[in-house]
Design an enzyme around this catalytic site. Sequence first.
Site, PDB file in Angstrom:
ATOM      1  CG  ASN A   1      -0.096  12.489  -5.395  1.00  0.00           C
ATOM      2  OD1 ASN A   1       0.188  11.383  -4.955  1.00  0.00           O
ATOM      3  ND2 ASN A   1       0.701  13.150  -6.212  1.00  0.00           N
TER       4      ASN A   1
ATOM      5  CG  HIS B   1      -2.079   5.720   4.249  1.00  0.00           C
ATOM      6  ND1 HIS B   1      -1.256   6.807   4.125  1.00  0.00           N
ATOM      7  CD2 HIS B   1      -2.590   5.498   3.000  1.00  0.00           C
ATOM      8  CE1 HIS B   1      -1.248   7.215   2.866  1.00  0.00           C
ATOM      9  NE2 HIS B   1      -2.049   6.435   2.161  1.00  0.00           N
TER      10      HIS B   1
ATOM     11  CD  GLU C   1       3.431  11.394  -8.080  1.00  0.00           C
ATOM     12  OE1 GLU C   1       3.361  10.254  -7.629  1.00  0.00           O
ATOM     13  OE2 GLU C   1       3.389  12.419  -7.383  1.00  0.00           O
TER      14      GLU C   1
ATOM     15  CE  LYS D   1      -0.549   2.967  -7.034  1.00  0.00           C
ATOM     16  NZ  LYS D   1       0.043   3.077  -5.734  1.00  0.00           N
TER      17      LYS D   1
ATOM     18  NE  ARG E   1      26.571   0.299  -6.845  1.00  0.00           N
ATOM     19  CZ  ARG E   1      27.767  -0.246  -6.716  1.00  0.00           C
ATOM     20  NH1 ARG E   1      27.960  -1.515  -7.007  1.00  0.00           N
ATOM     21  NH2 ARG E   1      28.775   0.487  -6.308  1.00  0.00           N
TER      22      ARG E   1
ATOM     23  CG  HIS F   1       0.968  11.908   2.928  1.00  0.00           C
ATOM     24  ND1 HIS F   1       1.482  11.881   1.659  1.00  0.00           N
ATOM     25  CD2 HIS F   1       0.742  10.608   3.262  1.00  0.00           C
ATOM     26  CE1 HIS F   1       1.548  10.623   1.233  1.00  0.00           C
ATOM     27  NE2 HIS F   1       1.107   9.837   2.184  1.00  0.00           N
TER      28      HIS F   1
ATOM     29  CE  LYS G   1       4.455   7.949  -5.963  1.00  0.00           C
ATOM     30  NZ  LYS G   1       3.502   8.920  -5.405  1.00  0.00           N
TER      31      LYS G   1
ATOM     32  CG  HIS H   1      -2.614  10.660  -0.616  1.00  0.00           C
ATOM     33  ND1 HIS H   1      -3.833  10.257  -1.094  1.00  0.00           N
ATOM     34  CD2 HIS H   1      -2.011   9.523  -0.156  1.00  0.00           C
ATOM     35  CE1 HIS H   1      -3.958   8.944  -0.943  1.00  0.00           C
ATOM     36  NE2 HIS H   1      -2.866   8.475  -0.377  1.00  0.00           N
TER      37      HIS H   1
ATOM     38  CD  GLU I   1      -4.957   5.074  -0.457  1.00  0.00           C
ATOM     39  OE1 GLU I   1      -5.281   5.803  -1.415  1.00  0.00           O
ATOM     40  OE2 GLU I   1      -4.025   5.358   0.332  1.00  0.00           O
TER      41      GLU I   1
ATOM     42  NE  ARG J   1       2.572   6.476  -9.201  1.00  0.00           N
ATOM     43  CZ  ARG J   1       3.377   5.480  -8.943  1.00  0.00           C
ATOM     44  NH1 ARG J   1       4.300   5.140  -9.808  1.00  0.00           N
ATOM     45  NH2 ARG J   1       3.291   4.800  -7.808  1.00  0.00           N
TER      46      ARG J   1
END
Length: 350
Positions: free
Chosen positions: A231, A253, A223, A213, A113, A238, A135, A234, A177, A227
């Site tokens: 993206n 990436h 988000e 960031k 956990r 992506h 994230k 992306h 980025e 936030r």
Amino acid sequence: MDSLLKNNIHFVADLSNVSKAIVETGYSQVYVLMDEHTNEHCLQLLQEALVDYEVYFFFLEVPSGEASKDLSTCASLWESLSEDNADRKTLLLNLGGGMITDLGAFVASLYKRGISFYNIPTSLLAMVDASIGGKCGIDFGGFKNQIGVFQQAKKTFVYPKFLNTLPELEFWSGMAEMYKHALICDAAHWSALKVFDRKEVTPALIEHSAALKAEIVAKDPMENGERKKLNFGHTIGHAVESYFLQKEKPMPHGYAVAFGMICEAHISTQHNLLNLVEYDEIEDLLKTKYEFPTIPKKDFSILLEFMQQDKKNEDGVINFTLLQAIGSAVIDQSATESQIIASLNYLLNE
Ligand SMILES: NC(=O)c1ccc[n+]([C@@H]2O[C@H](COP(=O)([O-])OP(=O)(O)OC[C@H]3O[C@@H](n4cnc5c(N)ncnc54)[C@H](O)[C@@H]3O)[C@@H](O)[C@H]2O)c1
Ligand SMILES: [Zn+2]
């Protein structure tokens, strides 16, 4: 740089700060997760900084590359931790690029956990982006970052000297980025980066990009609004990255994001948000820095399918962050299939 400290991010000139933090908190066991490149190039630097501290490391290594960001790798890491009887006071140090920080953070977040983890980013992309913001996750069923959670690192230590061994391709992947941070919220940062080559990558510029960031994340950690600006590039990026994941040669990436930023800037012009002069400036710069493999027109439908699956979509509408100017982004935009295809055609046929 208040936002960095709020996110527990420390730019350090000396890695003994890591061991000091470990000793001060006190952990039962300390594991270092790395791939073969960060084992070869970065581990020794971390270990040299241990001299004054009694910290004993256990090591976990996974093969480099995006393919390790998957469920079977998680299972084998959880197995290793269980076999060693690693308890809840165990600390995981994620020593690597974004693949390692995403994977390690995810593994740590779910083991018993949740155990503590520190991110120690070694690639430029991880320093300015992947290691910040909580994230974490893995790819699943051919989709990027399909399974994941939000979990903040206890601490992130950024030590820019790791970049001395980073290959050129990976350096430019990280720069994408940094360009993104500039495009969405800081025109002056864009101007600074435009004239910039690898030699000029100063810790100050890296720190500024990371702070941009961190500031956005601090305002909107889950988000729900602000936030989403991160993206930009992306949605298409992506999809392109997922498409090339299925091919023999995956696309880094940042290269996929650079591709996505040109297309999404193009869509921004189709929406009359971004003017053509600024669009040309963005396109010219990114095309000079990045070379993109071609994608046959018949495969555009595959890209659209990936976009349909994007986590950011709501009610089946593909969600975009677009630009209204260099340094200013607007969230929650949509685009028609024909607008998306027009942007792909424009980039790939020019
Ligand atoms: N969580 C987030 O918010 C977030 C944000 C952006 C990207 N990401 C994820 O980050 C990943 C990409 O990260 P990346 O570009 O760092 O990739 P990566 O971790 O695969 O690293 C790229 C390559 O550089 C090598 N490397 C790293 N540091 C090195 C060093 N100092 N010296 C020599 N070699 C070194 C690695 O071994 C690897 O071969 C993707 O999976 C992406 O989805 C996550
Ligand atoms: Zn990214």
